[in-house]
Motif scaffolding. Structure first.
Motif, PDB file in Angstrom:
ATOM      1  N   ALA A 140       0.827  -1.205   0.000  1.00  0.00           N
ATOM      2  CA  ALA A 140       0.000   0.000   0.000  1.00  0.00           C
ATOM      3  C   ALA A 140       0.858   1.250   0.000  1.00  0.00           C
ATOM      4  N   VAL A 141       0.291   2.295  -0.590  1.00  0.00           N
ATOM      5  CA  VAL A 141       0.853   3.646  -0.525  1.00  0.00           C
ATOM      6  C   VAL A 141      -0.149   4.492   0.242  1.00  0.00           C
ATOM      7  N   ALA A 142       0.295   5.116   1.320  1.00  0.00           N
ATOM      8  CA  ALA A 142      -0.590   5.930   2.145  1.00  0.00           C
ATOM      9  C   ALA A 142      -0.315   7.408   1.938  1.00  0.00           C
ATOM     10  N   THR A 143      -1.378   8.179   1.800  1.00  0.00           N
ATOM     11  CA  THR A 143      -1.251   9.624   1.663  1.00  0.00           C
ATOM     12  C   THR A 143      -2.319  10.291   2.509  1.00  0.00           C
ATOM     13  N   ALA A 144      -2.009  11.458   3.060  1.00  0.00           N
ATOM     14  CA  ALA A 144      -2.859  12.083   4.083  1.00  0.00           C
ATOM     15  C   ALA A 144      -3.820  13.125   3.526  1.00  0.00           C
ATOM     16  N   VAL A 145      -4.248  12.986   2.287  1.00  0.00           N
ATOM     17  CA  VAL A 145      -5.239  13.928   1.770  1.00  0.00           C
ATOM     18  C   VAL A 145      -6.496  13.868   2.640  1.00  0.00           C
ATOM     19  N   HIS A 146      -7.161  15.011   2.816  1.00  0.00           N
ATOM     20  CA  HIS A 146      -8.321  15.046   3.704  1.00  0.00           C
ATOM     21  C   HIS A 146      -9.379  15.998   3.164  1.00  0.00           C
ATOM     22  N   GLY A 147     -10.537  15.974   3.814  1.00  0.00           N
ATOM     23  CA  GLY A 147     -11.681  16.731   3.329  1.00  0.00           C
ATOM     24  C   GLY A 147     -11.441  18.211   3.181  1.00  0.00           C
ATOM     25  N   GLY A 148     -10.586  18.783   4.025  1.00  0.00           N
ATOM     26  CA  GLY A 148     -10.314  20.209   3.934  1.00  0.00           C
ATOM     27  C   GLY A 148      -9.565  20.608   2.681  1.00  0.00           C
ATOM     28  N   ASP A 149      -8.937  19.629   2.014  1.00  0.00           N
ATOM     29  CA  ASP A 149      -8.193  19.899   0.787  1.00  0.00           C
ATOM     30  C   ASP A 149      -9.091  19.983  -0.444  1.00  0.00           C
ATOM     31  N   HIS A 150     -10.314  19.470  -0.333  1.00  0.00           N
ATOM     32  CA  HIS A 150     -11.125  19.248  -1.532  1.00  0.00           C
ATOM     33  C   HIS A 150     -11.469  20.534  -2.280  1.00  0.00           C
ATOM     34  N   PHE A 151     -11.694  21.614  -1.529  1.00  0.00           N
ATOM     35  CA  PHE A 151     -12.144  22.852  -2.165  1.00  0.00           C
ATOM     36  C   PHE A 151     -11.113  23.394  -3.144  1.00  0.00           C
ATOM     37  N   ILE A 152      -9.837  23.320  -2.768  1.00  0.00           N
ATOM     38  CA  ILE A 152      -8.780  23.938  -3.562  1.00  0.00           C
ATOM     39  C   ILE A 152      -8.061  22.940  -4.465  1.00  0.00           C
ATOM     40  N   TYR A 153      -7.796  21.746  -3.963  1.00  0.00           N
ATOM     41  CA  TYR A 153      -6.886  20.824  -4.651  1.00  0.00           C
ATOM     42  C   TYR A 153      -7.630  19.655  -5.299  1.00  0.00           C
ATOM     43  N   PRO A 154      -7.753  19.657  -6.634  1.00  0.00           N
ATOM     44  CA  PRO A 154      -8.516  18.588  -7.297  1.00  0.00           C
ATOM     45  C   PRO A 154      -7.900  17.213  -7.123  1.00  0.00           C
ATOM     46  N   ASP A 213      -0.810  -4.417 -13.151  1.00  0.00           N
ATOM     47  CA  ASP A 213      -1.505  -5.707 -13.258  1.00  0.00           C
ATOM     48  C   ASP A 213      -0.547  -6.831 -13.663  1.00  0.00           C
ATOM     49  N   GLY A 214      -0.515  -7.867 -12.844  1.00  0.00           N
ATOM     50  CA  GLY A 214       0.346  -9.005 -13.130  1.00  0.00           C
ATOM     51  C   GLY A 214       1.760  -8.861 -12.598  1.00  0.00           C
ATOM     52  N   TYR A 215       2.088  -7.669 -12.088  1.00  0.00           N
ATOM     53  CA  TYR A 215       3.436  -7.439 -11.561  1.00  0.00           C
ATOM     54  C   TYR A 215       3.411  -7.234 -10.048  1.00  0.00           C
ATOM     55  N   ALA A 216       2.496  -6.385  -9.590  1.00  0.00           N
ATOM     56  CA  ALA A 216       2.413  -6.087  -8.159  1.00  0.00           C
ATOM     57  C   ALA A 216       0.980  -5.722  -7.809  1.00  0.00           C
ATOM     58  N   ASP A 217       0.633  -5.946  -6.559  1.00  0.00           N
ATOM     59  CA  ASP A 217      -0.700  -5.604  -6.065  1.00  0.00           C
ATOM     60  C   ASP A 217      -0.534  -4.546  -4.984  1.00  0.00           C
ATOM     61  N   VAL A 218      -0.688  -3.290  -5.386  1.00  0.00           N
ATOM     62  CA  VAL A 218      -0.509  -2.163  -4.473  1.00  0.00           C
ATOM     63  C   VAL A 218      -1.797  -1.362  -4.435  1.00  0.00           C
ATOM     64  N   ARG A 219      -2.270  -1.030  -3.252  1.00  0.00           N
ATOM     65  CA  ARG A 219      -3.498  -0.242  -3.124  1.00  0.00           C
ATOM     66  C   ARG A 219      -3.166   1.127  -2.545  1.00  0.00           C
ATOM     67  N   LEU A 220      -4.099   2.050  -2.739  1.00  0.00           N
ATOM     68  CA  LEU A 220      -3.949   3.395  -2.189  1.00  0.00           C
ATOM     69  C   LEU A 220      -4.702   3.469  -0.864  1.00  0.00           C
ATOM     70  N   TYR A 221      -4.017   3.921   0.174  1.00  0.00           N
ATOM     71  CA  TYR A 221      -4.604   4.006   1.505  1.00  0.00           C
ATOM     72  C   TYR A 221      -4.783   5.474   1.855  1.00  0.00           C
ATOM     73  N   THR A 222      -6.029   5.913   1.952  1.00  0.00           N
ATOM     74  CA  THR A 222      -6.345   7.320   2.236  1.00  0.00           C
ATOM     75  C   THR A 222      -7.358   7.392   3.386  1.00  0.00           C
ATOM     76  N   PRO A 223      -6.928   7.114   4.600  1.00  0.00           N
ATOM     77  CA  PRO A 223      -7.878   7.036   5.721  1.00  0.00           C
ATOM     78  C   PRO A 223      -8.552   8.353   6.067  1.00  0.00           C
ATOM     79  N   PHE A 224      -7.974   9.479   5.624  1.00  0.00           N
ATOM     80  CA  PHE A 224      -8.525  10.782   6.011  1.00  0.00           C
ATOM     81  C   PHE A 224      -9.310  11.459   4.888  1.00  0.00           C
ATOM     82  N   VAL A 225      -9.467  10.806   3.746  1.00  0.00           N
ATOM     83  CA  VAL A 225      -9.996  11.500   2.569  1.00  0.00           C
ATOM     84  C   VAL A 225     -11.414  12.030   2.789  1.00  0.00           C
ATOM     85  N   HIS A 226     -12.168  11.429   3.681  1.00  0.00           N
ATOM     86  CA  HIS A 226     -13.521  11.913   3.994  1.00  0.00           C
ATOM     87  C   HIS A 226     -13.582  12.574   5.367  1.00  0.00           C
TER      88      HIS A 226
END
Length: 233
Positions: free
Chosen positions: A116-130, A149-162
């Protein structure tokens, strides 16, 4: 889950790093030097990596950042004062910044066997940053799954996005994040200015979370005026 965290050295990403370290298997922190007006925040990211006992990669994106001109974060343009929920803050957008960083981070994760790749984007960012909005993060995750696909299984982890930045402070406090050892201010002075969008949002977040803010601000009271302006008060 073996997870890498994209870490700027700011409150959000350092809190996320501490949360991942407690709840998952944190493998490394990845930071980006894209020619931002100060590199001070990267020192705080490096300190977080040392504290958490993981490697820290700083990716040199300065030549790319130079081509993404027109932002107050990369060019000689004044950083505006006020709250993020104001049109004036759009001058702090660096086009496609998150998309570029995430693409690189996914490659690093795939190369190192991370899940997984984790990033801390959050709801307060939505207005300005697409490239912080749920529609983007969901589409990006699907695109990267196809790319690997077929090489690695990596997911995006964004626990704060909402969630709000106040929620991030709450989560950070739960996991003993040393908030004083994070840097948010876009102006990069000796102390947080207290007036730019990220300073105002930082101060407001501690207030809403009911957590003591250890940050020293050059203008510690401006945030109240900025919040009143945002709310039309």
């Amino acid at each position: 889950m073996k997870t890498i965290v994209i870490c700027s050295g700011g409150l959000d990403s350092v809190s996320l790093a501490h949360m991942v370290a407690a709840e998952q298997q944190l493998t490394r922190l990845v930071s980006f030097d894209y020619g931002q007006r100060h590199r001070k925040e990267l020192d705080f990211a490096a300190a977080a990596a040392r504290r958490l006992g993981v490697p820290h990669d700083i990716i040199d994106m300065r030549t790319i950042g130079a081509a993404l001109s027109g932002s107050a974060l990369t060019d000689d343009i004044d950083v505006p004062d006020g709250h993020y929920a104001e049109d004036t803050m759009k001058v702090t957008v660096v086009p496609n910044r998150n998309a570029i960083m995430l693409t690189i981070a996914y490659g690093i994760a795939a190369a190192n066997g991370d899940q997984a790749v984790a990033t801390a984007v959050h709801g307060g960012d939505h207005f300005i940053y697409p490239d912080c909005r749920p529609a983007f993060t969901e589409a990006f995750d699907a695109m990267q799954r196809a790319a690997l696909d077929g090489y690695a299984d990596v997911r995006l982890y964004t626990p704060f996005v909402h969630q709000t930045k106040g929620d991030i402070v709450t989560a950070g406090a739960k996991h003993n994040t040393p908030f004083a050892d994070t840097w948010s201010c876009y102006k990069g002075g000796d102390k947080h200015c207290g007036r730019c969008g990220t300073c105002v949002e930082r101060r407001e977040a501690f207030h809403l979370a009911g957590v003591k803010d250890p940050t020293e601000y050059a203008d510690p009271d401006f945030w109240r005026q900025a919040i009143a302006g945002k709310d039309g008060g």
